[in-house]
Design a protein around this motif. Sequence first.
Motif, PDB file in Angstrom:
ATOM      1  N   ARG A   1       0.809  -1.224   0.000  1.00 33.30           N
ATOM      2  CA  ARG A   1       0.000   0.000   0.000  1.00 33.30           C
ATOM      3  C   ARG A   1       0.843   1.275   0.000  1.00 33.30           C
ATOM      4  NH1 ARG A   1      -2.938  -3.433   3.924  1.00 33.30           N
ATOM      5  NH2 ARG A   1      -4.924  -4.066   2.961  1.00 33.30           N
ATOM      6  N   GLN A   2       1.986   1.243   0.655  1.00 37.69           N
ATOM      7  CA  GLN A   2       2.821   2.438   0.773  1.00 37.69           C
ATOM      8  C   GLN A   2       4.283   2.096   0.472  1.00 37.69           C
ATOM      9  OE1 GLN A   2       1.888   5.039   4.253  1.00 37.69           O
ATOM     10  NE2 GLN A   2       0.499   3.399   4.861  1.00 37.69           N
ATOM     11  N   PRO A   3       4.594   1.759  -0.753  1.00 34.97           N
ATOM     12  CA  PRO A   3       5.944   1.273  -1.076  1.00 34.97           C
ATOM     13  C   PRO A   3       7.054   2.271  -0.773  1.00 34.97           C
ATOM     14  CG  PRO A   3       4.690   1.745  -3.072  1.00 34.97           C
ATOM     15  CD  PRO A   3       3.718   1.773  -1.940  1.00 34.97           C
ATOM     16  N   GLN A   4       6.796   3.556  -0.913  1.00 35.00           N
ATOM     17  CA  GLN A   4       7.854   4.543  -0.703  1.00 35.00           C
ATOM     18  C   GLN A   4       8.240   4.674   0.768  1.00 35.00           C
ATOM     19  OE1 GLN A   4       9.401   5.734  -3.369  1.00 35.00           O
ATOM     20  NE2 GLN A   4       7.920   4.528  -4.533  1.00 35.00           N
ATOM     21  N   ALA A   5       7.283   4.441   1.651  1.00 37.05           N
ATOM     22  CA  ALA A   5       7.534   4.605   3.085  1.00 37.05           C
ATOM     23  C   ALA A   5       7.911   3.312   3.787  1.00 37.05           C
ATOM     24  CB  ALA A   5       6.291   5.206   3.761  1.00 37.05           C
ATOM     25  N   ALA A   6       7.711   2.185   3.113  1.00 36.96           N
ATOM     26  CA  ALA A   6       7.884   0.888   3.774  1.00 36.96           C
ATOM     27  C   ALA A   6       9.328   0.633   4.182  1.00 36.96           C
ATOM     28  CB  ALA A   6       7.411  -0.233   2.850  1.00 36.96           C
ATOM     29  N   PRO A   7       9.522   0.109   5.397  1.00 36.98           N
ATOM     30  CA  PRO A   7      10.867  -0.369   5.771  1.00 36.98           C
ATOM     31  C   PRO A   7      11.254  -1.551   4.887  1.00 36.98           C
ATOM     32  CG  PRO A   7       9.408  -0.186   7.684  1.00 36.98           C
ATOM     33  CD  PRO A   7       8.539  -0.071   6.469  1.00 36.98           C
ATOM     34  N   VAL A   8      12.455  -2.047   5.075  1.00 43.58           N
ATOM     35  CA  VAL A   8      12.908  -3.208   4.317  1.00 43.58           C
ATOM     36  C   VAL A   8      13.459  -4.243   5.297  1.00 43.58           C
ATOM     37  CG1 VAL A   8      15.190  -2.189   3.916  1.00 43.58           C
ATOM     38  CG2 VAL A   8      14.363  -4.015   2.414  1.00 43.58           C
ATOM     39  N   ALA A   9      13.105  -5.503   5.095  1.00 42.25           N
ATOM     40  CA  ALA A   9      13.622  -6.590   5.917  1.00 42.25           C
ATOM     41  C   ALA A   9      15.040  -6.925   5.471  1.00 42.25           C
ATOM     42  CB  ALA A   9      12.730  -7.815   5.805  1.00 42.25           C
ATOM     43  N   VAL A  10      15.908  -7.199   6.431  1.00 42.97           N
ATOM     44  CA  VAL A  10      17.313  -7.441   6.093  1.00 42.97           C
ATOM     45  C   VAL A  10      17.882  -8.708   6.737  1.00 42.97           C
ATOM     46  CG1 VAL A  10      17.872  -5.021   5.601  1.00 42.97           C
ATOM     47  CG2 VAL A  10      17.995  -5.846   7.965  1.00 42.97           C
ATOM     48  N   MET A  11      17.126  -9.328   7.652  1.00 44.39           N
ATOM     49  CA  MET A  11      17.629 -10.539   8.310  1.00 44.39           C
ATOM     50  C   MET A  11      16.439 -11.321   8.864  1.00 44.39           C
ATOM     51  SD  MET A  11      20.430 -10.825  11.415  1.00 44.39           S
ATOM     52  CE  MET A  11      21.530 -12.242  11.527  1.00 44.39           C
TER      53      MET A  11
END
Length: 338
Positions: free
Chosen positions: A94-104
């Motif tokens: 829904r909010q791709p620009q604001a979304a965090p990113v998973a890294v582990m």
Amino acid sequence: MDRRAFLLAGALLAAPHIAAAQAPTRIRMVLNWKYQGPQGWFFLAKARGFDREEGIDLVLDQGEGSAAPVTQVAAGAYDAGFGDMNALIRFAARQPQAAPVAVMMLYNVPPFCIAVKQDSPIRAPKDLEGRTLGGPANDGALMLFPAFAQAAGIDAAKVAISTMQPSLREQMLFRGQMDGAFGYINTIRFSAMGAGLDANALRYIRYADHGIDLYSNTILVSRTLATQNPEAVRALLRTINRGLKAALAERDAAVAAVLARESLLDARVERARFDATVADEMSGAEIARIGLGDIDEARMQRAIATLVQADALPRAPGVGEVFDRSFLPPLAERLTRL
């Protein structure tokens, strides 16, 4: 002023700038839940100074549910979080620009369940129709109920949902104020034990037994941190990776590190919770191949498709949008067997 005095004065003037340049990067991280034994790897890493050795200052706060870190990190309240991968996928859709990113990825076996009392007439998912289920508003299992209902053939419109404070969930279930409780199996089981309730009086309807093969809790970071200070993200993951290794080798020490933050916890209960979490939620067969922390991309793609269909999401985020393995320590340094 002679030459020695001049050099000394110059050194004194430069010292604050040198110190500032060497100061560790502060990373504010929110956890998935109230302080518990399975968070021991974070607290042991902090207690042993792994964060400082890696060039960061890791600040840990307790959480309010596994879905909450996604919105908290997205809003800038925290730099990093330990939260539910599925909540992140929904947010990114829904909010791709604001979304965090998973890294582990840490919980690679889905722990989601609905707990019922042993004497409950609820024996199969279809029996949930006409019943009242409850859980904390940010609970991952509650938020995934539409996907579970679709997979298990439940008419979700026939199930009443209530929410409550996390501390009331187990008591309300035992008192009969609801028919079933959403949660992670080991959270409910050991929270019941910690409250003096009989955890053996509960049964668990596991989402994984009914076609819900999803990832669960992951380390996630803000896009700002990932793009502006990628080395700090790598340092964070090295810190956590070292904490994991130390905690698994010294489990009592890991639990003691949590108790140092929250002294009212029961060490016996939290050690049992630690062991059960590792055995039940972190021992997926895939880690022998990809190591703890990474994901299987095909499996993640299927998980995204499951959520898009169940929640009628407006778009399907790409795997690369929601998970970035580039910050991980090398496979040789990560656990491949627990």
